[in-house]
Design an enzyme around this catalytic site. Structure first.
Site, PDB file in Angstrom:
ATOM      1  CE  LYS A  14      -3.867   1.986   2.654  1.00 20.06           C
ATOM      2  NZ  LYS A  14      -4.782   1.725   3.799  1.00 20.06           N
ATOM      3  CG  ASP A 108     -15.044   1.937   5.676  1.00 16.04           C
ATOM      4  OD1 ASP A 108     -16.233   2.000   5.287  1.00 16.04           O
ATOM      5  OD2 ASP A 108     -14.078   2.188   4.926  1.00 16.04           O
TER       6      ASP A 108
END
Length: 231
Positions: A14, A108
């Protein structure tokens, strides 16, 4: 996708542009995500391998989940046979039971944040996650997440607990069995209205046990919703 130079194992990389750290909120979220990922180690949670920085970027290295995410899995499959859906649900619940034991709330959860590796679900993306054991309860009123999978408490800007994650799991299980969510909507206001006024309709092919579980997870009032232990 990247590769570990010492053992040739595939990893996920990432890449975060450090320019976003000019915004203090972004920096706080990234640091919080890393701290939480350092603490957790469970077969149903994506494993953090390393974090390092260059002048321009930060790199978060995690295990590579070759089967992609649950969102794309659902796009290909449309709907999943109940026996298989229960197995996926169990993976998600096992991961959350572990997070819950550490006082961590995700905030989330959605199919795109559940990765798949060797047929197993792994919870990922802790960018909005918080540790309840830190003693700071103020964020329990904050609005984060993806509206379609948000609990009514978050949508209504009212106080919420870790049961907000359970609502998201209930929606995902419903979607696995039906191929769509119970309250489709074009915007947040319509979504809230649909949740408050429309009863959950389930396919006749779904077992009574699954129907009962979904209804218990999708109780509008948190005090009526089942606990994580019951889940």
């Amino acid at each position: 996708m990247g590769k570990c130079i010492t053992n040739d194992q595939p990893v996920a990389v990432k890449v975060i542009d450090k320019k976003i750290f000019a915004n203090h909120y972004n920096l706080k979220n990234i640091h919080s995500e890393i701290e939480i990922m350092k603490k957790v180690e469970h077969k149903n949670i994506v494993k953090l391998l390393d974090v390092y920085q260059t002048t321009n970027n930060m790199y978060i290295i995690t295990e590579f989940c070759e089967e992609g995410d649950l969102m794309n899995f659902l796009k290909k499959r449309k709907r999943v046979p109940e026996k298989e859906a229960v197995k996926l649900l169990k993976d998600i619940i096992d991961g959350f039971r572990y997070l819950h034991s550490l006082g961590i709330i995700h905030r989330d959860l959605k199919p795109a944040n559940i990765l798949m590796k060797e047929g197993r679900c792994k919870i990922s993306d802790f960018g909005f996650a918080k540790n309840l054991q830190n003693g700071d309860a103020t964020f329990m009123y904050s609005i984060v997440g993806t509206p379609l999978y948000m609990s009514p408490q978050i949508l209504n800007r009212s106080h919420y607990t870790s049961k907000s994650d359970l609502w998201s799991v209930g929606l995902i299980y419903y979607e696995l069995l039906h191929g769509y969510t119970p309250w489709p909507a074009n915007n947040e206001i319509q979504l809230i209205n649909n949740i408050m006024t429309r009863q959950i309709v389930m396919d006749s092919s779904v077992s009574d046990k699954s129907k009962e579980w979904i209804r218990a997870a999708l109780k509008i009032k948190e005090e009526d919703r089942m606990s994580w232990e019951e889940a």
